[in-house]
Each structure stands twice: as structure tokens, then as C-alpha cells.
Scaffold this motif. Sequence first.
Motif, PDB file in Angstrom:
ATOM      1  N   ALA A  56       0.839  -1.206   0.000  1.00  0.00           N
ATOM      2  CA  ALA A  56       0.000   0.000   0.000  1.00  0.00           C
ATOM      3  C   ALA A  56       0.872   1.253   0.000  1.00  0.00           C
ATOM      4  O   ALA A  56       0.552   2.237  -0.687  1.00  0.00           O
ATOM      5  N   ALA A  57       1.981   1.218   0.742  1.00  0.00           N
ATOM      6  CA  ALA A  57       2.897   2.361   0.769  1.00  0.00           C
ATOM      7  C   ALA A  57       3.521   2.589  -0.609  1.00  0.00           C
ATOM      8  O   ALA A  57       3.679   3.734  -1.046  1.00  0.00           O
ATOM      9  N   ILE A  58       3.866   1.513  -1.288  1.00  0.00           N
ATOM     10  CA  ILE A  58       4.444   1.639  -2.635  1.00  0.00           C
ATOM     11  C   ILE A  58       3.425   2.227  -3.600  1.00  0.00           C
ATOM     12  O   ILE A  58       3.738   3.138  -4.379  1.00  0.00           O
ATOM     13  N   VAL A  59       2.199   1.738  -3.546  1.00  0.00           N
ATOM     14  CA  VAL A  59       1.143   2.246  -4.431  1.00  0.00           C
ATOM     15  C   VAL A  59       0.899   3.731  -4.166  1.00  0.00           C
ATOM     16  O   VAL A  59       0.788   4.537  -5.099  1.00  0.00           O
ATOM     17  N   THR A  60       0.855   4.107  -2.886  1.00  0.00           N
ATOM     18  CA  THR A  60       0.659   5.515  -2.531  1.00  0.00           C
ATOM     19  C   THR A  60       1.827   6.359  -3.025  1.00  0.00           C
ATOM     20  O   THR A  60       1.624   7.439  -3.599  1.00  0.00           O
ATOM     21  N   GLY A  61       3.044   5.871  -2.833  1.00  0.00           N
ATOM     22  CA  GLY A  61       4.226   6.590  -3.302  1.00  0.00           C
ATOM     23  C   GLY A  61       4.219   6.784  -4.804  1.00  0.00           C
ATOM     24  O   GLY A  61       4.543   7.861  -5.314  1.00  0.00           O
ATOM     25  N   LEU A  62       3.839   5.738  -5.533  1.00  0.00           N
ATOM     26  CA  LEU A  62       3.763   5.845  -6.996  1.00  0.00           C
ATOM     27  C   LEU A  62       2.682   6.835  -7.419  1.00  0.00           C
ATOM     28  O   LEU A  62       2.878   7.597  -8.376  1.00  0.00           O
ATOM     29  N   ALA A  63       1.565   6.853  -6.707  1.00  0.00           N
ATOM     30  CA  ALA A  63       0.492   7.801  -7.027  1.00  0.00           C
ATOM     31  C   ALA A  63       0.953   9.238  -6.805  1.00  0.00           C
ATOM     32  O   ALA A  63       0.671  10.130  -7.615  1.00  0.00           O
ATOM     33  N   ILE A  64       1.681   9.468  -5.734  1.00  0.00           N
ATOM     34  CA  ILE A  64       2.205  10.816  -5.454  1.00  0.00           C
ATOM     35  C   ILE A  64       3.203  11.224  -6.525  1.00  0.00           C
ATOM     36  O   ILE A  64       3.179  12.360  -7.019  1.00  0.00           O
ATOM     37  N   LEU A  65       4.089  10.309  -6.908  1.00  0.00           N
ATOM     38  CA  LEU A  65       5.070  10.624  -7.948  1.00  0.00           C
ATOM     39  C   LEU A  65       4.393  10.866  -9.292  1.00  0.00           C
ATOM     40  O   LEU A  65       4.797  11.758 -10.045  1.00  0.00           O
ATOM     41  N   TYR A  66       3.349  10.098  -9.598  1.00  0.00           N
ATOM     42  CA  TYR A  66       2.607  10.308 -10.841  1.00  0.00           C
ATOM     43  C   TYR A  66       1.956  11.691 -10.842  1.00  0.00           C
ATOM     44  O   TYR A  66       1.995  12.409 -11.849  1.00  0.00           O
ATOM     45  N   ARG A  67       1.385  12.073  -9.693  1.00  0.00           N
ATOM     46  CA  ARG A  67       0.774  13.401  -9.577  1.00  0.00           C
ATOM     47  C   ARG A  67       1.828  14.491  -9.790  1.00  0.00           C
ATOM     48  O   ARG A  67       1.584  15.480 -10.475  1.00  0.00           O
ATOM     49  N   GLU A  68       3.007  14.282  -9.225  1.00  0.00           N
ATOM     50  CA  GLU A  68       4.099  15.244  -9.403  1.00  0.00           C
ATOM     51  C   GLU A  68       4.511  15.327 -10.869  1.00  0.00           C
ATOM     52  O   GLU A  68       4.765  16.407 -11.391  1.00  0.00           O
ATOM     53  N   LEU A  69       4.543  14.197 -11.531  1.00  0.00           N
ATOM     54  CA  LEU A  69       4.894  14.162 -12.954  1.00  0.00           C
ATOM     55  C   LEU A  69       3.867  14.937 -13.775  1.00  0.00           C
ATOM     56  O   LEU A  69       4.227  15.710 -14.660  1.00  0.00           O
ATOM     57  N   LYS A  70       2.606  14.740 -13.468  1.00  0.00           N
ATOM     58  CA  LYS A  70       1.546  15.475 -14.169  1.00  0.00           C
ATOM     59  C   LYS A  70       1.659  16.973 -13.891  1.00  0.00           C
ATOM     60  O   LYS A  70       1.427  17.789 -14.768  1.00  0.00           O
ATOM     61  N   ARG A  71       2.021  17.329 -12.657  1.00  0.00           N
ATOM     62  CA  ARG A  71       2.151  18.732 -12.284  1.00  0.00           C
ATOM     63  C   ARG A  71       3.299  19.400 -13.047  1.00  0.00           C
ATOM     64  O   ARG A  71       3.203  20.548 -13.448  1.00  0.00           O
ATOM     65  N   LEU A  72       4.361  18.640 -13.258  1.00  0.00           N
ATOM     66  CA  LEU A  72       5.506  19.206 -13.986  1.00  0.00           C
ATOM     67  C   LEU A  72       5.139  19.523 -15.436  1.00  0.00           C
ATOM     68  O   LEU A  72       5.635  20.472 -16.008  1.00  0.00           O
ATOM     69  N   GLY A  73       4.283  18.682 -16.010  1.00  0.00           N
ATOM     70  CA  GLY A  73       3.831  18.920 -17.385  1.00  0.00           C
ATOM     71  C   GLY A  73       4.979  19.078 -18.350  1.00  0.00           C
ATOM     72  O   GLY A  73       5.966  18.365 -18.294  1.00  0.00           O
ATOM     73  N   ASP A  74       4.872  20.060 -19.211  1.00  0.00           N
ATOM     74  CA  ASP A  74       5.906  20.298 -20.215  1.00  0.00           C
ATOM     75  C   ASP A  74       6.844  21.427 -19.807  1.00  0.00           C
ATOM     76  O   ASP A  74       7.608  21.937 -20.620  1.00  0.00           O
ATOM     77  N   ASP A  75       6.821  21.817 -18.528  1.00  0.00           N
ATOM     78  CA  ASP A  75       7.632  22.933 -18.064  1.00  0.00           C
ATOM     79  C   ASP A  75       9.079  22.547 -17.766  1.00  0.00           C
ATOM     80  O   ASP A  75       9.872  23.386 -17.388  1.00  0.00           O
ATOM     81  N   ASP A  76       9.421  21.284 -17.875  1.00  0.00           N
ATOM     82  CA  ASP A  76      10.719  20.804 -17.436  1.00  0.00           C
ATOM     83  C   ASP A  76      11.846  21.372 -18.292  1.00  0.00           C
ATOM     84  O   ASP A  76      11.957  21.079 -19.466  1.00  0.00           O
ATOM     85  N   VAL A  77      12.700  22.170 -17.692  1.00  0.00           N
ATOM     86  CA  VAL A  77      13.801  22.778 -18.429  1.00  0.00           C
ATOM     87  C   VAL A  77      14.953  21.811 -18.651  1.00  0.00           C
ATOM     88  O   VAL A  77      15.743  21.992 -19.568  1.00  0.00           O
ATOM     89  N   LEU A  78      15.064  20.769 -17.825  1.00  0.00           N
ATOM     90  CA  LEU A  78      16.171  19.832 -17.987  1.00  0.00           C
ATOM     91  C   LEU A  78      16.006  18.946 -19.215  1.00  0.00           C
ATOM     92  O   LEU A  78      16.980  18.490 -19.789  1.00  0.00           O
ATOM     93  N   LEU A  79      14.776  18.700 -19.610  1.00  0.00           N
ATOM     94  CA  LEU A  79      14.560  17.855 -20.779  1.00  0.00           C
ATOM     95  C   LEU A  79      14.466  18.648 -22.079  1.00  0.00           C
ATOM     96  O   LEU A  79      14.426  18.090 -23.146  1.00  0.00           O
ATOM     97  N   GLY A  80      14.385  19.927 -21.942  1.00  0.00           N
ATOM     98  CA  GLY A  80      14.483  20.649 -23.180  1.00  0.00           C
ATOM     99  C   GLY A  80      13.359  21.490 -23.551  1.00  0.00           C
ATOM    100  O   GLY A  80      13.203  22.067 -24.531  1.00  0.00           O
TER     101      GLY A  80
END
Length: 80
Positions: A56-80
Motif C-alpha cells: 500500500a505504501a508503494i502504491v501511494t508513493g507511486l500515485a504521489i510521484l505520478y501526480r508530481e509528474l503530471k504537475r511538472l507537465g511540459d515545463d521541465d527545463v532539464l529535458l528541453g
Amino acid sequence: MSTALTKAKGFKKSKSGTYLSIATTAFGVIGVAKQAKKARLESDTLRLIDAAVSAAAIVTGLAILYRELKRLGDDDVLLG
């Protein structure tokens, strides 16, 4: 040295860093699966509960990271 630390913190909050965190977190599934299998074979209810809580902790952690990924969107300067 402060610059390297700043870059490392920036990477952690980047898309690349988030993908790395997702992969690292997902890798924990292997250990939890082994723990659950062993607990089932030994009929160890307490270890089985521990494996379920860990999963359950792993699933929750992955959900939080997925939300963070969605929040970053296309704004990431490191990827270009």
C-alpha cells in the motif's frame, strides 16, 4: 559544492528525477512480492500484513510521484 547540491535538488524535482524515483519505488515491488510469497508459504499472518502495508505504501508513493509528474507537465527545463 553548493552549485552541485542545487543541481541535484533541481534534478530531483525534474521529470527525469521523477521518472527515476518512480522506477526506484516500483523496484520495491520485487521485495514485497518475495516477502508476501514467503509469508503465505509459512502461513505467517503478521508478515503477510506487513507485506500488504508495504505494498500500500508503494502504491501511494507511486500515485504521489505520478501526480508530481503530471504537475511538472511540459515545463521541465532539464529535458528541453
